[in-house]
Structures are given as C-alpha cells and as structure tokens.
Design an enzyme around this catalytic site. Sequence first.
Site, PDB file in Angstrom:
ATOM      1  N   GLY A 239       3.344  17.562  45.385  1.00 30.93           N
ATOM      2  CA  GLY A 239       3.470  18.956  45.776  1.00 30.93           C
ATOM      3  C   GLY A 239       5.089  19.098  46.629  1.00 30.93           C
ATOM      4  O   GLY A 239       5.809  19.827  46.242  1.00 30.93           O
ATOM      5  N   ALA A 240       4.993  18.395  47.634  1.00 29.88           N
ATOM      6  CA  ALA A 240       5.993  18.542  48.655  1.00 29.88           C
ATOM      7  C   ALA A 240       7.083  17.879  48.236  1.00 29.88           C
ATOM      8  O   ALA A 240       8.139  18.693  48.432  1.00 29.88           O
ATOM      9  CB  ALA A 240       5.592  17.740  49.915  1.00 29.88           C
TER      10      ALA A 240
ATOM     11  N   ASP B 208       4.325   8.719  52.648  1.00 31.04           N
ATOM     12  CA  ASP B 208       4.508   7.418  51.662  1.00 31.04           C
ATOM     13  C   ASP B 208       4.784   6.104  52.864  1.00 31.04           C
ATOM     14  O   ASP B 208       5.561   6.389  53.617  1.00 31.04           O
ATOM     15  CB  ASP B 208       5.690   7.705  50.774  1.00 31.04           C
TER      16      ASP B 208
ATOM     17  N   ASP C 167       9.327  14.022  40.078  1.00 31.44           N
ATOM     18  CA  ASP C 167       9.413  15.386  40.763  1.00 31.44           C
ATOM     19  C   ASP C 167      10.710  15.911  41.138  1.00 31.44           C
ATOM     20  O   ASP C 167      10.717  17.187  41.135  1.00 31.44           O
ATOM     21  CB  ASP C 167       8.881  14.909  42.303  1.00 31.44           C
TER      22      ASP C 167
END
Length: 306
Positions: A39-40, A11, A247
């Site tokens: 995902g991470a 990012d 997330d």
Amino acid sequence: MIVVFGSLNMDLVMTVPALPGPGETVLTRSYATKPGGKGANQAVAAARAGASVAMVGTVGTDGFGDRLAENLQRNAVDVRCLRRGGEPTGIAYICVDSAAENFIAVASGANLETAAADLPDDLLAEGGTLLMQMEVPADQIWAALRRARAAGMRTVLNVAPAAPVPADALRALDVLIVNEHEARSVAGDLGIDGGGPEYLARRLAAEAGLICVVTLGAAGAIAAEGDMLWKVAPLRVRPVDTTGAGDAFVGALTAALDRGRGLPEALRRASVGAGLACLALGAQESLPEAADIDRRLADVPEPSRI
C-alpha cells in the site's frame, strides 16, 4: 485524488550471494531498514508520478511506525487517515541475490487492524480513485470497495499477493492488475481454466466488465479493455533489485489514469516506472519521479494492439 487503502511495512533488506533454500543459512555482512508495504509503496509511486495521494492504513505505536509516517509525508502523501493500532508495525524480511531475484516473508502486524471504517466519507469523492492490494483483511477491502463504488470513484485492485476475489467484488472494479500467477488464480475462482496471459486478460475483462492488466515481468505487460488488447514493451535496464517494480508499475499506471490519460499512455508510463524502480536497492527509495519517467518515455514504444 488517489486514496490508497492498504499496507505499510518496514522492510529489512539483506543482499546475499544466493537465496537460501529449505534448512539453509546464508551469511551476509549487514542489512538495511527501508520503508515498504504494498500500500505505502504504491502510494509513494503514484505521488512521485504526479498524482495527489492519501494513505489509509495502520501502523504500530513504535519507531518503525513513526518512520513510515514521516517517509510518506516527505513524499507528499496525505497521512491524516493513518491510524496507530495495538499491534506492532508490519515488517517484511527481504533477501536479494546477485541476480536481483528476491525472497520475501511478511509479518503483517498492525496491517491486520486496518478497517474500511478508517476511510472517511470526505475522501470518497466522485471522480477520485480508490487503489487497493491484498495485504490487509480481505473483508475490509471489499467493504471499502463497495463504499467507493457507491460514491462514483474509479476502483483499482492489485491482487498481490494472490488471494480469492469474490465475483461480486470483481464486478465492482474498474481496473484489475495481476501478474501471470495471480491472473490464473483469479480466473480459476471464476471457473476459467488454462490459457495464456492474453486469453486470461480477455476472459477476465469480459467476465467482470473491467480493464484487466497482466504484468509479464521482463516481457512487459498486456491489458484487455472491451474488445481491445494492448501490449507494452519493458524498459530495458540492468536490474539491481526488482523488489519494488510491481508496485512502481501499479502506482504509475493508476496515477496516469487518475490524471485522465488513456490506457495505452498509462501502460507506457507504468512500464517505464517499473523499469526505473529496478535500478536501486529497496522498494520505495527506488521509485521514480514523474520527470524521470518523462526522460525515459521515448525508450519504450507506444503500446501495440494485438
């Protein structure tokens, strides 16, 4: 164990006085590079929330890929199935304004090389959990889902960003996690039109035979399971950056379910985790540890039946 099949991005984060409009340039002093990718992010969130986690995904043969792998390892995420692809590591360009709202653009890069074949049989264990999002190729997500379902794993899909989900894939899921926009999109594909989040949660849960969780931002979240509908309040905080909140919610919820907690308790822990993730800049650096969630758990009431 939770196996995360999904994306990894670096990012590029900028704090700006106001988000740019079409054709507008906004100047700011500097930027930061921070590990990300849904995902991470969710892998780290689940690991910090106390789960055992493995990451299946693809990065490039570049410095960003090295940093993302190293960061996962620092957070106790198993990276033996992290593959190096031919494309550059994915990146996300994120602007955050003074009200903690954000603007995000993503270049997928190596994420588009992620394949269900990267998921080894020894990770497909009965009683485990497969967690997926929508930032890697959809056909590979459905292929991974079918393999996990056949192995007897719990299957969890966060439809983020919003994308079509085939009816047979929905019916192979145990848990569907969506925000209000994503709920309308998934429901529309099934011919379910109109209605608020409570109606959509109930209909999606009934149509697909799953748990449907709809996140409501500052209003908390609701979840439909069978004939039960739960509502959880948000953790009240003064946000700095909301980028990783969704997330954090997904990771904490999945970690709680994987560790055998019931849905109401999982919702409560997820709500606390999402709130705490708003207190720092960046998606992964802001994700709370299990002890942080425990300390603030009393600040969110137990979910109520509605």
